[in-house]
Design an enzyme around this catalytic site. Structure first.
Site: not given
Ligand code: PGA
Length: 228
Positions: A6, A8, A82, A84, A151, A157, A187
């Site tokens: 992803n 983003k 997701h 976010e 997640e 993140g 992460s």
């Molecule tokens: P990250 O994000 O690996 O940077 O923690 C994962 C995600 O949001 O899909």
């Protein structure tokens, strides 16, 4: 095994193209690989999916893209729910379920994300499961092209993935709700992917930050290949 990236709001169209060219230098050997670039970098490629799309063919939805725009690139894969989008863009479960139904009816492969915030996790696994159940309201968890991604918000993140024990117990609970593949995200890095994908009820990973470097992502695919 499924390994998904992803991006983003990272990378341009040219960078995405270079990334995919580089990625395809390795054989995937049965590992399902998916890459979700920003909407401005969508292109016709079996690996590519869209991070978000509006549940309509076209229409007066300023700033959105819908089925017509996805069809231009033959995109058949979408990320829905997701954290976010839930927490920064304030998408409600009702709206998320609408997206799910729309793209399910179009036969899309849906990567459907769920995950609890830290204050819920602190209360314990029972509360986590209750919370996750609110995020699957009105979602067909047996849809044939569904992939679930767990997640935890506090692990996305932050550089701090969930502990192996927490991933194990949570995936075990999610398994009671669906027979479809369950990915872990939050992460995931080169130094923890192996122990995560070795766990029961973990069919792969959804990777954000660490996927931006193509060499790292290639290594992750190699590790997933060796697992089979
Ligand atoms: P990250 O994000 O690996 O940077 O923690 C994962 C995600 O949001 O899909």
């Amino acid at each position: 095994m499924i390994v998904a990236a992803n991006f983003k709001m990272h990378k341009t169209r040219n960078e995405t193209k270079e990334y995919l060219d580089e990625l395809k230098k390795i054989k995937f050997n049965g590992v399902k690989v998916a890459v979700f670039p920003p909407a401005s970098a969508l292109m016709e490629d079996k690996i590519v999916g869209v991070q978000n799309a509006y549940p309509a063919i076209d229409g007066a939805y300023t700033g959105e893209i819908g089925l017509e725009q996805l069809n231009e690139f033959n995109i058949k894969r979408v990320l829905i729910g997701h954290s976010e989008r839930r927490h920064i863009l304030n998408e409600s479960q009702e709206f998320i379920a609408k997206k799910f139904d729309f793209y399910k009816n179009q036969g899309f492969e849906i990567f459907y994300c769920i995950g609890e915030p830290l204050e819920v996790r602190k209360k314990g696994i029972k509360e986590v499961v209750e919370y996750l159940k609110t995020q699957i309201k009105d979602i067909d968890l047996e849809y044939e092209n569904l992939i679930v991604a767990y997640e935890p918000v506090w692990a996305i993140g932050t550089g701090e993935s969930a502990s192996i024990e927490k991933i194990k117990e949570t995936h075990e609970e999610i398994r009671k709700l669906t027979s479809k593949p369950i990915l872990y995200g939050g992460s995931v890095k080169l130094n923890n992917i192996k122990e995560i994908i070795e766990l029961p009820n973990v069919e792969g990973v959804l990777v954000g930050g660490a996927s931006l470097d193509v060499e790292t992502f290639k290594e992750m695919i190699k590790i997933a290949k060796d697992m089979k």
